[in-house]
Motif scaffolding. Structure first.
Motif, mmCIF file in Angstrom:
data_model
loop_
_atom_site.group_PDB
_atom_site.id
_atom_site.type_symbol
_atom_site.label_atom_id
_atom_site.label_comp_id
_atom_site.label_asym_id
_atom_site.label_seq_id
_atom_site.Cartn_x
_atom_site.Cartn_y
_atom_site.Cartn_z
ATOM 1 N N THR A 163 46.838 -12.191 31.979
ATOM 2 C CA THR A 163 47.961 -11.204 31.621
ATOM 3 C C THR A 163 49.023 -11.918 30.394
ATOM 4 N N LEU A 164 49.081 -13.313 30.609
ATOM 5 C CA LEU A 164 49.861 -13.710 29.349
ATOM 6 C C LEU A 164 49.280 -13.843 27.902
ATOM 7 N N PRO A 165 47.777 -13.968 27.918
ATOM 8 C CA PRO A 165 47.139 -14.025 26.700
ATOM 9 C C PRO A 165 47.113 -12.503 25.880
ATOM 10 N N VAL A 166 47.395 -11.511 26.982
ATOM 11 C CA VAL A 166 47.758 -10.157 26.243
ATOM 12 C C VAL A 166 49.011 -10.313 25.753
ATOM 13 N N VAL A 167 50.111 -10.804 26.362
ATOM 14 C CA VAL A 167 51.301 -10.662 25.807
ATOM 15 C C VAL A 167 51.437 -11.538 24.705
ATOM 16 N N PHE A 168 50.807 -12.622 24.499
ATOM 17 C CA PHE A 168 50.880 -13.514 23.258
ATOM 18 C C PHE A 168 50.194 -12.610 22.025
ATOM 19 N N ALA A 169 49.239 -11.859 22.409
ATOM 20 C CA ALA A 169 48.419 -11.012 21.314
ATOM 21 C C ALA A 169 49.276 -9.823 20.829
ATOM 22 N N HIS A 170 50.366 -9.736 21.480
ATOM 23 C CA HIS A 170 51.390 -8.505 21.189
ATOM 24 C C HIS A 170 52.469 -9.268 20.188
ATOM 25 N N MET A 171 52.573 -10.540 20.365
ATOM 26 C CA MET A 171 53.621 -11.137 19.589
ATOM 27 C C MET A 171 53.334 -11.375 18.037
ATOM 28 N N GLY A 172 52.376 -10.564 17.557
ATOM 29 C CA GLY A 172 52.396 -10.622 16.015
ATOM 30 C C GLY A 172 51.750 -11.927 15.515
ATOM 31 N N PRO A 173 51.974 -12.138 14.317
ATOM 32 C CA PRO A 173 51.605 -13.364 13.518
ATOM 33 C C PRO A 173 51.900 -14.618 14.502
ATOM 34 N N LEU A 174 52.989 -14.558 15.099
ATOM 35 C CA LEU A 174 53.477 -15.742 15.645
ATOM 36 C C LEU A 174 52.576 -16.090 17.073
ATOM 37 N N GLY A 175 52.019 -15.059 17.396
ATOM 38 C CA GLY A 175 51.495 -14.950 18.797
ATOM 39 C C GLY A 175 50.658 -16.102 19.160
#
Lengths: 544, 45
Positions: free
Chosen positions: A329-341
């Motif tokens: 799940t968290l890799p998906v969350v990081f992907a949503h964080m934009g350039p800093l993800g």
């Protein structure tokens, strides 16, 4: 005679090492899920009760046992538990404290290698999750990577498949662990933990600040905000306090997060100087662990998930368990964080790696100490034997990867069941066989703090009773299913067989060690009171 | 986030941060080991 004269360099060093041992993946991945499923903020009430009545008292007992063993020249769980058990029975029961950390290391280092792999992936561009795709497709991409990386599809795929990326990560992880153990207590473990723990705190702070400043990224979904995320974790459901399950989950979480009953604390504390404080040190190590668990784990993981995946998505992720939450799940969350993800993701997985490696080195050290003590091997030879044992145990884990049955069986029987047993034995030996009065005096020798007298009662009566109730509840809930799993799977049978072989082998090693210790004139039955122990030894205790 | 959630979160955070800082303060300001030998007199020292 003291075959192993290593010592911690500083008071802070041992505290950071024990804290590092306790802070692991569970602080960031397991705790928030347990809290959310068991009453949210209300979960913290039974949680802190268990910390006060179970975790900290048993921790004080184990630190005291370890330092006392070190005074007598012993550094391994079996020999130290022999002192407190006044003879052979304690030593043979203490075999568990040598088996547990080594057996757990077989799969823990494998999982630690996942953090290395994910970190490297995020440093080099992420997992290839398409932000424009529907969330379900993103989750599928993440899950596919997880399945391939962990070899969950079939046995042997990690060793015979096309990609050896996981194997490479494991070699890096395993090699680093053994190198630190080879460097020794002060130059290896202490030095590493002295920078790894602050670095872990900095990484956690960076991720925490990023998560708390996410706001409401998608105005069309106002319910997906930081406040709603915090609410998912912390809003109390007091009705859950009436459920035995909540109290059981809270006690279990405290028990495992602090690393009591694991065989590590007695080993680490045995390298303290005879006059070093154990009371404040034990409390500080516990507090540090709680800071990472409640202060960071309780604020980051679920909040970030709710902000991007919503309440239902987060609830589904929590239901998949700690690893599903952390690695799917968290890799998906990081992907949503934009350039800093990718940067946040890399920081997160580097932090998890530090949490894992400071724990895994603590799993090898008790085994190294035991090998040296029982067989008379040099440090280098003990580490060489550890490499062999690690390759065999981890090799099995790396081969039998299908659905994680092999390592999850080890985790249940060694990393959960036997830890309960070992902790119960330790607190009973401390409070009842060694004697609570004597143990209390020993704990306060050189102490900077004084433990409130009420805890004498807690350590003798409440903690063992609490532990037994929790253990009984745990067995009723989980044993039937676990036995069924063993009966229905060859990989699970193999895991149990490995445990049995390890217990048998270490029991023979204790037998050999006893002969060596007696021949060397060591006080293995605690016949001679040590410094700080003015009480004469009870008559007849030198048997064994 | 309900009021109960805020209260439990802030109290929990205060407990863990406060305890950790207090413990490290005591550790870092404690006298050297060789000056701390005996337990309190009522504990057999």
């Amino acid at each position: 005679m003291d075959a192993d004269r290593e010592q911690w360099g500083t008071r802070l060093g041992v505290i950071l090492a024990v804290s590092g041992s306790a802070v692991g993946l569970g602080n960031f991945l397991r705790f928030p899920g347990q809290a959310a499923q068991n009453g949210g903020g209300a979960f913290l009430i039974p949680y802190f009760c268990a910390l006060l009545l179970l975790g900290i008292p048993i921790g004080w007992a184990e630190w005291t046992m370890g330092r006392y063993g070190g005074k007598k020249g012993f550094h391994s769980g079996p020999s130290i538990m022999g002192l407190f058990g006044r003879g052979s029975l304690g030593r043979y029961l203490g075999v568990l404290s040598a088996v547990i950390p080594l057996a757990v290391s077989f799969y823990y280092v494998f999982i630690e290698a996942w953090t290395v792999g994910y970190f490297l992936k995020f440093v080099t561009g992420g997992l290839g999750i398409d932000r424009a795709a529907p969330v379900a497709a993103q989750t599928a991409t993440s899950a596919a990577f997880y399945t391939a990386f962990t070899g969950a599809s079939r046995d042997g795929v990690l060793l015979t498949g096309d990609s050896h990326f996981t194997l490479l990560c494991w070699v890096i992880t395993f090699g680093l662990n053994l190198w630190l153990i080879y460097r020794g207590i002060s130059k290896g473990i202490e030095k590493f933990c002295s920078w790894a723990m602050p670095a872990m705190a900095v990484c956690a702070l960076v991720v925490l600040v990023r998560v708390l400043t996410l706001g409401t990224p998608d105005p069309s979904h106002p319910e997906q905000s930081v406040l709603h995320g915090l609410g998912y974790m912390w809003n109390p459901d007091f009705s859950k306090l009436g459920s035995f399950q909540t109290w059981l989950a809270a006690a279990g979480q405290i028990f495992f997060t602090l690393g009591v009953g694991f065989g590590v604390i007695v080993n680490y504390a045995s390298y303290m100087k005879p006059k070093d404080d154990v009371v404040l040190s034990a409390l500080t190590a516990s507090a540090t662990n709680e800071l990472f668990e409640v202060g960071f784990g309780g604020m980051i993981t679920l909040t970030a998930s709710v902000v991007f995946l919503g309440l239902s998505g987060t609830a589904a992720a929590v239901a998949t368990g700690s690893f599903g939450l952390g690695f799917n799940t968290l890799p998906v969350v990081f992907a949503h964080m934009g350039p800093l993800g990718n940067l946040v993701g890399a920081t997160w997985f580097f932090m998890l790696f530090l949490a894992a490696i400071t724990s895994s080195i603590s799993m090898y050290q008790p085994a190294a100490a035991f090998l040296k003590e029982a067989t008379g091997a040099s440090h280098g030879r003990a580490v060489t034997i550890l490499v062999g044992l690690g390759v065999i145990g981890s090799g099995l884990t790396l081969w039998f990867t299908r659905d994680g049955v092999f390592w999850s069986t080890l985790d249940f029987w060694v990393g959960t069941f036997l830890i309960f047993v070992c902790a119960t034995i330790m607190i009973v030996l401390f409070g009842w066989v060694f004697g609570i009065e004597r143990g209390w005096r020993e704990a306060h020798f050189g102490s900077i703090l004084r433990i409130p007298p009420l805890f004498k009662f807690v350590m003798k009566w409440v903690a063992p009773a609490y532990l037994l109730v929790v253990f009984a509840g745990f067995c009723i809930q989980n044993l039937p299913g676990a036995v069924q799993q063993v009966l229905g799977s060859w990989a699970a049978k193999l895991a149990v067989g490995l445990i049995v072989v390890m217990i048998a082998g270490m029991t023979l090693a204790v037998q050999r060690g006893e002969k060596r210790w007696r021949a060397a004139g060591q006080d293995l039955d605690d016949a001679v009171p040590s410094d700080g122990d003015p009480a004469p030894a009870p008559a007849g205790r030198a048997g064994g | 986030m309900t009021t109960g959630g805020w209260v439990l979160m802030l109290v929990s955070l205060a407990v863990v941060w406060g305890l950790t800082f207090w413990c490290f303060y005591r550790v870092l300001t404690a006298p050297p080991e060789d000056q701390v030998v005996k337990p309190p007199s009522d504990l057999g020292g």
